[in-house]
Design an enzyme around this catalytic site. Structure first.
Site, short mmCIF file in Angstrom:
data_model
loop_
_atom_site.label_atom_id
_atom_site.label_comp_id
_atom_site.label_asym_id
_atom_site.label_seq_id
_atom_site.Cartn_x
_atom_site.Cartn_y
_atom_site.Cartn_z
N HIS A 67 -43.08 -52.72 -9.69
CA HIS A 67 -41.99 -53.52 -10.24
C HIS A 67 -42.56 -54.58 -11.21
O HIS A 67 -42.09 -54.71 -12.35
CB HIS A 67 -41.24 -54.19 -9.08
N GLU A 68 -43.59 -55.30 -10.77
CA GLU A 68 -44.18 -56.35 -11.61
C GLU A 68 -44.88 -55.75 -12.83
O GLU A 68 -44.83 -56.31 -13.92
CB GLU A 68 -45.15 -57.21 -10.80
N HIS A 71 -42.49 -55.23 -15.61
CA HIS A 71 -42.24 -56.45 -16.37
C HIS A 71 -43.39 -56.71 -17.35
O HIS A 71 -43.19 -56.95 -18.54
CB HIS A 71 -42.19 -57.68 -15.45
ZN LIG Z 1 -38.81 -58.73 -11.20
#
Ligand SMILES: [Zn+2]
Length: 382
Positions: A67-68, A71
């Protein structure tokens, strides 16, 4: 984030683990091994539950990392510097070296995280569905990962800053109003509202018997509230300081000392009697160094009379700004270098001193006067 150790580097991005992550890992493994798995898949041995719990918890953090990374990779593809990813007690955080430059950029960087978690949930869900006829640990892990990634994706879509959904909200308001600061204030306000709901819900859970789960929820609320409050304050400060020059906040005509003075005079007349902690050193009207209490510390008191300022002063690096610099630039230098004050230099001479206190005093004064933004001040963001 401090107090973290570096784990690996993926695609040039440093992945670190904050020590609080270990607590989260232990708690999650325990909850899975003693609660979730025995409830959903009864009849296994204790050892099986614990091994399954450890593997599932590790894969949960791998999911958070993915998830990170989403980003960070989107941010980097837009040319923003990525400082690294840290896993900590409440999940993960990507440290970007700069804010997004447009509402679209902000939206793209924010939305890709929850989208990734929801995609992972779907993939694990398909895996679970394909193996659901077996009552085996891999099936149990797939079920858990599908569930937890869906929760992660949905939780992060809540529209309160600093959650991803709050960033999406900020991007939307930024796009609609053209004001980054106003967008941040509103999104952070919603974030604080959400945080208080979490705290209230957590306290209710504790009172009705779910002590651990309730505390966890309340802590998440507390963390969200402080993060939202910090970005709100930072925004107020940035907005107030936008377009303000160092010359407007600095202390003018600082007292200077010449390099030929003895250290005992410096200590007695300047440090002691006038309460100075550091002084610019001038020779023939030109700045040649700075002398501070730290510089004098290394000299034994019985040598003060025979030691000259020139022998102890710092000549490099001399961190300074010009009177025309942005205050934001001075603030950045102060923070980056861990300095108490900066010299303001023009034409080779120290014409002022600027400290964090000077800048905060300016922000406080503007706030007391009810001025959040100087008329006519123009910045990168409108
Ligand atoms: Zn996030």
């Amino acid at each position: 984030m401090k107090a973290s150790f570096r784990l690996v580097t993926i695609a040039g991005i440093e992945i670190g683990i904050h020590y609080t992550w270990l607590l989260a890992f232990a708690l999650i493994t325990w909850t899975l091994a003693e609660g979730f798995f025995p409830d959903a898949f009864p009849g296994w041995s204790t050892a099986t539950y614990w091994v399954t719990g450890v593997i599932a918890a590790l894969l949960l953090f791998l999911s958070v990392l993915v998830h990170e990374l989403a980003h960070s990779l989107v941010a980097r593809s837009r040319g923003l510097p990525v400082q690294g990813i840290t896993l900590f007690i409440f999940g993960g955080v990507s440290s970007l070296g700069a804010e997004a430059r447009s509402a679209w950029e902000e939206f793209a960087i924010a939305v890709v995280g929850p989208a990734t978690s929801l995609l992972l949930a779907a993939a694990f869900g398909v895996g679970y569905w394909a193996t659901a006829h077996q009552d085996s640990p891999p099936t149990a892990i797939l079920a858990y990962l599908a569930l937890i990634n869906a929760m992660l994706g949905l939780f992060n879509l809540l529209p309160g800053f600093p959650l991803d959904g709050g960033r999406v909200l900020r991007a939307a308001i930024w796009g609609a109003t053209g004001s980054f600061y106003r967008a941040t204030r509103i999104a952070a306000g919603v974030g604080q509202g959400l945080a208080f709901l979490f705290i209230g819900w957590g306290v209710f859970q504790v009172l009705t018997g779910n002590v651990l789960g309730g505390l966890w929820i309340a802590f998440i609320g507390w963390f969200l509230n402080s993060a939202a409050e910090a970005s709100r304050q930072e925004t107020v400060v940035q907005e107030t300081l936008r377009g303000v020059r160092v010359s407007e906040v600095m202390e003018r005509n600082p007292e200077v000392i010449s390099p030929g003075f003895a250290v005992d005079v410096l200590v007695r007349d300047f440090f002691l009697q006038r309460g100075k902690r550091a002084l610019p050193v001038h020779e023939d009207g030109q700045l040649v160094g700075i002398v501070s209490i730290t510089d004098v510390k290394g000299v034994a008191p019985d040598k003060w009379a025979s030691t000259r300022v020139a022998q102890v002063m710092t000549t490099t690096p001399l961190w300074s700004v010009s009177p025309d610099s942005d205050v934001a630039e001075a603030l950045r230098l102060l923070a980056e270098r861990g300095l108490n004050q900066l010299l303001v230099v023009a034409g080779g001479a120290a014409v002022g001193v600027v400290s964090r206190e000077n800048i905060l005093r300016y922000v406080q004064l503007m706030s007391d006067l009810g001025v959040s933004r100087r008329p006519g001040a123009l910045g990168r963001r409108g």
